[in-house]
Enzyme design. Structure first.
Site, PDB file in Angstrom:
ATOM      1  N   ASP B 300       3.433   6.407  -8.880  1.00  0.00           N
ATOM      2  CA  ASP B 300       2.321   6.977  -9.083  1.00  0.00           C
ATOM      3  C   ASP B 300       1.221   6.006  -9.154  1.00  0.00           C
ATOM      4  OD1 ASP B 300       2.604   9.810  -9.065  1.00  0.00           O
ATOM      5  OD2 ASP B 300       3.428   9.667 -11.110  1.00  0.00           O
ATOM      6  N   GLU B 341     -15.463   6.113 -18.077  1.00  0.00           N
ATOM      7  CA  GLU B 341     -16.326   5.731 -16.931  1.00  0.00           C
ATOM      8  C   GLU B 341     -17.497   5.345 -17.707  1.00  0.00           C
ATOM      9  OE1 GLU B 341     -14.306   8.356 -16.591  1.00  0.00           O
ATOM     10  OE2 GLU B 341     -13.007   7.855 -14.838  1.00  0.00           O
ATOM     11  N   ALA B 373     -18.498  18.464 -16.695  1.00  0.00           N
ATOM     12  CA  ALA B 373     -17.906  18.526 -15.633  1.00  0.00           C
ATOM     13  C   ALA B 373     -18.988  19.701 -14.419  1.00  0.00           C
ATOM     14  CB  ALA B 373     -16.618  19.610 -15.667  1.00  0.00           C
ATOM     15  N   ARG B 376     -22.037  17.077 -13.615  1.00  0.00           N
ATOM     16  CA  ARG B 376     -21.642  15.795 -13.108  1.00  0.00           C
ATOM     17  C   ARG B 376     -22.676  14.669 -13.209  1.00  0.00           C
ATOM     18  NH1 ARG B 376     -20.482  17.451  -7.690  1.00  0.00           N
ATOM     19  NH2 ARG B 376     -19.451  15.478  -7.444  1.00  0.00           N
ATOM     20  N   SER B 378     -25.016  12.230 -16.480  1.00  0.00           N
ATOM     21  CA  SER B 378     -25.550  12.150 -17.763  1.00  0.00           C
ATOM     22  C   SER B 378     -26.950  11.486 -17.892  1.00  0.00           C
ATOM     23  CB  SER B 378     -24.333  11.505 -18.409  1.00  0.00           C
ATOM     24  OG  SER B 378     -24.404  10.235 -18.196  1.00  0.00           O
ATOM     25  N   ASP B 516       7.718  16.935 -11.750  1.00  0.00           N
ATOM     26  CA  ASP B 516       8.310  15.736 -11.125  1.00  0.00           C
ATOM     27  C   ASP B 516       9.846  15.856 -11.229  1.00  0.00           C
ATOM     28  OD1 ASP B 516       6.124  14.093 -10.453  1.00  0.00           O
ATOM     29  OD2 ASP B 516       6.097  13.135 -12.558  1.00  0.00           O
TER      30      ASP B 516
END
Lengths: 565, 676
Positions: B300, B341, B373, B376, B378, B516
């Site tokens: 992954d 982020e 969200a 999107r 700030s 998975d």
């Protein structure tokens, strides 16, 4: 003079290689069912056989069916040959009025020729009628070789195929082996031999008057045809008991050369057939290297031994110390040594000299060649099979040492392959040892030996390795036509043959079922020097470890004593 | 977990005891090579007693029989030691749990306090702050901070919560804060640790196919040597030489592959031990060995190749904008951005501006626009300035609404960042775009190195990611991944594993989520994160307690080590025989055939000293090699051919030569001590 003879030896080897390469590729086409230049002639014959025997060419068999067909065919051939020998007195073509063959001898001969061993416990020219030789023996010379070819080819298919349980059709492989491979080349060789003066006649004897005015019966017969197939098919059973040393079987240096080539020809070609079938000639060359390396080493030792002054002769005050005892003057030492080496590595068993009279070190090499399981080129088909079984063994240990599940030719090696490789390679060694031991505790066997001490020991050891290895060559000096040797010998030959055949076919089945690993997988390729070293080491070590004590007290001790050490 | 030394006193003591207990033929039965040595030793011992009773000299027989018994004992010791170490490791995991009390919820809803050992599958228990989780299970309710250091040795606590892919808990770990309702997934004797213990216990251990194949070879060789030994007296009788039983027994035991035969079980068990010490629980030995064969690894992206979050690595100002101004604006706009982020932009800006954390003060009268969200982006409204930072299209819309537009340089920067696998964020001040932030997936430290190691092993790494192909390609190129599957959905994993397997590959994969599970079950080696869901752990054949995906390399390495050790010791064992022959054969025939003395190239003193030295060498080589068998042969990534040549050289050639030297030395000692 010796240098010239050595050149001849080298020339013979290189000529064989040059012929073997294209022929190997031709055989790959034949067994792959592809069209070849022989198809025009042979295809109708082939079709006739299938129709006649009710064989469906495209019915492929799994390994059990393949093996069953092999056994069935063996059984049929055995019964027929045994029957012919037992009643040959009343059959046609018996000009010399030979009697029937004793049952134990018949059993031994039938086993011997059906297993492609061609051990001869009796002198054929003096006991077998031309009918027995042509209808009984000669037929087996062809078909037992072709059956061996089929086994070798089937094993290669196991490697070349994936995700299938089918490994080919035994009857088709057998037919093609005879029609496309053995018949054409034995014809060519036979014609060559006739040109060189080998007799080919249905008459059995010639009455001659010698210069002293006495009458002599000279035995002839269909010799050339018999000789050509006995060489090509790793059979080795001569028309005459003296085999390749007999002037009618092997009259000239040229006939000697071509026969030596014939011994090595098909087994060597098969390596290239293998390369072609798996689609990588480089792998064939790497197996070839292993074989030729062991071959040349052995040859060098025997040549050295034979050309060194014989200490016994030297001590006796004989001027030339060369060991010419047991050799034909017309061939000389190098050619005799080459033949001896070839015939023992290839499980051929024909001789052009008396191995009994060769130097002890040569005897040691010859026994070694046979105990390794006839893999140095080896018998027709089965030699390749044994070599691949050895490769499995070598790759198993090598694969572990690089930390992967061992893989050979992109096939993972598991429990099944291991079991059969051990059965095919190690059980014959066990049988040789046990039979030899039984011989030494059996008074009747001991009385067959013509020598005491190390040499006597070598005689018995050689006989057993020769029979288990399906070689058929005799050391000489052993009176083998006794119920004891006929019966234990039959067992030895059967065991040797079937250990290899069953293992090879079973492994073929097991491998064919497996998927192939990716082509770029990080395995040891067969072409890598590391693998070649490993394979050589495994072959030498298995042979050496098993027979170290026997070789030490047999040929080695004799050599040491002879040298006065 | 602290690295344990190879021989701790307690374990060695138990192992010594164990090596005698294992003399029982019923347990030796599992090791045919040693069983034969056992039988041979018994025969020699009986003969020795016979000689003693009948008043003949028996000193030689006594010494040989002692060393033969030691051969068996040493082999037993190796196995017992490996088992003991594994057990010790597993037990230390288990002790935490054995005294644990569990608060079980009964069917009627009442809570009953029971011992953890009585818990059965599907029982529900409640674990509160400070308590120890009684058994493996799935969280059905709640979220908690858990200290898994007892199992993983990792001191940082981890968050586990119900639902999602991080709901698995392990017995023996401690809840630091929060309260959990846990459904027990493994009853007594079924937990991973129980499983692990059975993997290291010789008697219960299933032999792997590879081990069986090797054992067949060893048995076949043993049979051949048995024949060699049994027929030899018959042969020598032909020459009028009698060979005493004790000498034949010595020859047989020396020739048999006792070294590998004795160490074989220990090698497999020790492999498990090593995995356990790396905090991986293998649920089958077969899987461990298969992992050495793996040639495709599915990884992954997130968490394996990259750190979980993207980070800001550079800020690109548009023409005419001062770089420091851009940093300042980016910093301000990110104050209200709580995402990783956002925090990374904050820390990058602080670093560039040379200010420390406490120096930051939110400007007075500022209005924060937090990141959501939906919008999107700030930002902050301060002194009439509207500073924003966000996704390209969101900012584009925003500046448009203020009458601005996106300058060309910004567009170019955005495109080039996206093309290189990064995520561009745009910073604006009022209607003006002032710069672009480059958010990048940060590769895990060393991942490039580890992947290149994988490549050296011939293993193809395949990255699975939900990213678009462009981004995926860029990351793959940067990390040195061989191949990638972009925009992957859960079923893509299963399909691609099947595809690889059809082509003959062996595939390993690491997973944690419920979706998975099918892929983990299909993979040849499926490693589940311990933090993952129960279904993932059940489908896998290994569980990584640390939940560290790059552990796969360790697993592959261990699998290979086991095989290499086996192969190398087999080669060594067989190569040894040559020297032993050269010692024993001339000794046997010394009296009858002095000519064969030429084989005595070691110039051993007497026939008896030669034989005794060989037997001693054969016995003590086993304990000498125990450390090698337990640690495994060190494994370096190199090409297969090179590795084979190295190992042939070390263990083949070494195995050929070492006994010549050793037997000679032992012979000198034996003679000096006057033992024969």
């Amino acid at each position: 003079m010796i240098a010239g003879e050595l050149m001849v030896v080298a020339l013979i080897i290189f000529a064989t290689i040059a012929c073997a390469y294209p022929f190997g590729i031709y055989m790959a086409k034949v067994f792959g069912g592809e069209k070849t230049f022989m198809s025009k002639v042979m295809r109708p014959v082939e079709n006739f056989f299938y129709k006649f025997a009710g064989i469906k060419e495209n019915d492929k068999q799994n390994w059990k069916q393949y093996l069953k067909s092999f056994v069935l065919f063996f059984g049929l051939g055995f019964v027929i040959l045994f029957a012919i020998l037992s009643v040959q007195k009343w059959l046609p073509m018996n000009p010399s009025g030979f009697g029937n063959i004793r049952w134990d001898t018949g059993l031994n001969i039938a086993t011997s020729f059906c297993t492609n061993t061609n051990w001869q416990s009796v002198s054929f020219e003096a006991s077998l009628t031309p009918f027995s030789q042509m209808i009984g023996i000669a037929v087996q010379n062809f078909v037992s070789a072709a059956a061996g070819l089929a086994v070798g080819v089937a094993l290669v298919r196991g490697f070349a195929r994936k995700n299938t349980d089918k490994i080919g059709n035994f009857w088709v492989d057998l037919t093609r082996g005879v029609l496309y491979v053995l018949v054409p080349i034995s014809l060519v060789v036979a014609i060559f031999l006739v040109w060189q003066g080998v007799p080919q006649t249905l008459g059995n004897t010639i009455q001659a008057t010698t210069i002293q005015g006495q009458s002599q019966t000279i035995i002839t017969g269909p010799v050339a045809s018999q000789v050509s197939i006995k060489m090509l098919g790793s059979n080795g059973g001569g028309y005459f008991n003296a085999n390749g040393a007999h002037p009618f079987e092997n009259p000239t240096p040229l006939s000697n050369a071509i026969q030596t080539m014939a011994i090595l020809f098909i087994p060597m070609s098969l390596l290239f057939t293998f390369g072609k079938m798996i689609g990588d000639m480089k792998k064939a060359w790497s197996l070839f290297f292993v074989c030729i390396f062991l071959f040349v080493i052995g040859l060098s030792i025997t040549m050295y031994a034979e050309m060194s002054p014989n200490p016994v002769l030297r001590n006796a005050g004989v001027a030339s110390g060369l060991n010419m005892e047991g050799k034909e003057m017309r061939f000389g030492i190098p050619s005799s040594a080459l033949w001896g080496q070839s015939t023992t590595v290839v499980s051929n068993g024909s001789v052009n000299g008396m191995h009994d009279s060769f130097m002890p070190l040569s005897g040691l090499v010859y026994i070694f060649n046979m105990i390794t399981g006839e893999v140095i080129f080896g018998g027709v088909g089965v030699g390749l099979a044994s070599l691949l079984l050895y490769s499995i063994l070598a790759m198993f240990i090598a694969g572990l040492m690089i930390g992967k599940t061992p893989e050979l030719l992109r096939k993972k090696l598991g429990v099944n392959e291991m079991v059969w490789a051990c059965v095919g390679l190690l059980t014959p060694c066990i049988v040789v040892l046990i039979l030899t031991a039984i011989g030494f505790v059996t008074p009747s066997a001991l009385s067959s030996l013509s020598a005491k001490g190390s040499h006597g020991f070598s005689q018995l050891l050689y006989a057993n390795t020769s029979m288990v290895g399906n070689n058929g060559s005799a050391f000489g000096g052993l009176a083998a036509n006794t119920p004891f040797f006929n019966l234990t010998g039959s067992f030895a030959m059967l065991f040797g043959r079937f250990a290899t055949v069953v293992s090879a076919i079973a492994v073929a089945g097991s491998l064919a079922k497996k998927n192939q690993s990716p082509a770029n997988s990080t395995q040891i390729p067969m072409t890598s020097p590391a693998f070649v070293v490993m394979l050589l080491a495994v072959i030498i070590i298995v042979g050496a470890l098993t027979f170290f004590p026997s070789l030490a007290i047999g040929p080695l001790l004799e050599h040491l004593k002879m040298a006065g050490m | 977990m602290a690295k344990k030394s190879l021989f701790t006193g307690e374990i060695v003591k138990t192992a010594i005891l164990g090596s005698f207990v294992r003399l029982n033929p019923a347990s030796l039965w599992r090791n045919p090579v040693m069983l034969i040595v056992f039988v041979v030793s018994s025969i020699v011992t009986v003969q020795m007693f016979y000689l003693a009773v009948t008043g003949q000299s028996f000193g030689f027989e006594l010494q040989i029989s002692i060393w033969l018994w030691f051969t068996v004992l040493f082999a037993n010791f190796a196995e017992a030691l490996a088992e003991g170490r594994g057990n010790a490791q597993a037990q230390s995991l288990r002790t935490n749990r054995s005294n644990t009390i569990a608060n079980k919820i009964e069917h009627d809803g009442s809570i009953k306090t029971v011992s953890a050992t009585t818990l059965k599958k599907d029982d529900i228990v409640i674990v509160s702050e400070g308590e120890i989780i009684p058994s493996d299970g799935d969280i059905v309710h709640g979220v908690a901070l858990i200290d898994e250091s007892a199992i993983t040795g990792e001191s940082a606590p981890v968050v586990r919560e119900s639902g999602g892919d991080r709901c698995g808990v392990t017995g023996g770990t401690r809840v630091l804060s929060g309260k959990l309702e846990i459904r027990i997934t493994a009853g007594q004797g079924e937990t991973f640790i129980d499983h692990m213990i059975s993997m290291v216990e010789g008697a219960k251990r299933m032999k792997t196919p590879n081990e069986i194949a090797l054992e067949i070879l060893l048995i076949a060789l043993t049979s051949v040597f048995l024949c060699v030994t049994v027929t030899l007296p018959v042969f020598s009788n032909f020459f009028g030489t009698q060979i005493p039983v004790v000498i034949l027994a010595s020859l047989l035991v020396c020739l048999m592959p006792t070294t590998i035969g004795g160490l074989l079980p220990a090698i497999g068990i020790a492999g498990m031990d090593r995995l356990l010490s790396r905090n991986v629980i293998a649920l089958s030995g077969r899987a461990v060995e298969a992992s050495g064969d793996v040639d495709v690894v599915l990884l992954d992206k997130t968490g394996t190749i990259t750190l979980g979050n993207r980070q800001a690595v550079e800020l690109i100002p548009v023409d005419g904008v001062d770089e420091r101004h851009l940093f300042r604006c980016a910093l301000l706009s990110s104050l209200a951005d709580d995402t990783p982020e956002g925090r990374s932009i904050l820390s990058l800006s602080k670093e560039k501006l040379g200010i420390k954390g406490r120096d930051i003060k939110a400007p007075e009268l500022a209005t924060f626009v937090p990141y959501t969200a939906e919008n999107r982006m700030s930002g902050i409204d301060v002194e009439g300035r509207k500073i924003r930072k966000g996704a390209f299209d969101a900012i584009e819309q925003f500046v448009h609404s203020l009458g601005g537009s996106i300058p060309n340089k910004a567009r170019i920067a955005v495109d080039s960042i996206a093309k290189n696998g990064g995520t561009p964020l745009v910073v604006s001040e009022g209607p003006d775009v002032i710069g672009v932030v480059n958010l990048k997936d940060i590769l895990k430290e060393n991942i490039g190195h580890r992947l290149s190691q994988l490549r050296k092993l011939g293993i193809v790494s395949v990255m699975i990611t939900g990213d678009n192909p462009l981004t995926a390609a860029a990351i793959a190129a940067e990390a040195g991944i061989d191949d990638f599957i972009a925009q992957a959905r859960p079923e893509t994993k299963l399909a691609s594993i099947k595809k690889y397997q059809e082509d003959g590959h062996l595939v390993a994969m690491i997973g944690d989520g419920t979706n998975d599970a099918p892929a983990l079950a299909q993979a040849d080696v499926g490693v589940a994160m311990n933090a993952g869901t129960q279904s993932a752990r059940e489908a896998a054949n290994m569980v990584d307690l640390d939940s560290n995906p790059s552990k796969l390399l360790d697993i592959v390495e261990t699998g290979k080590q086991i095989l290499i050790t086996r192969g190398a010791l087999t080669t060594f064992s067989i190569a040894n025989d040559v020297a032993k022959y050269f010692a024993i054969i001339p000794a046997i025939f010394a009296a009858t055939f002095p000519e064969l003395g030429i084989l005595n190239i070691m110039h051993l003193a007497t026939p008896h000293s030669a034989i005794l030295s060989s037997v001693i060498f054969n016995a003590i080589i086993i304990p000498t090699l125990i450390p090698l068998a337990l640690k495994g042969i060190s494994y370096k990534a190199m090409t297969a051919q090179k590795m084979l040549l190295v190992n042939i050289f070390v263990f083949g050639l070494g195995g050929l030569l070492l006994p010549f030297v050793s037997i000679k030395l032992i012979d000198m000692i034996v003679v000096a001590l006057g033992l024969v």
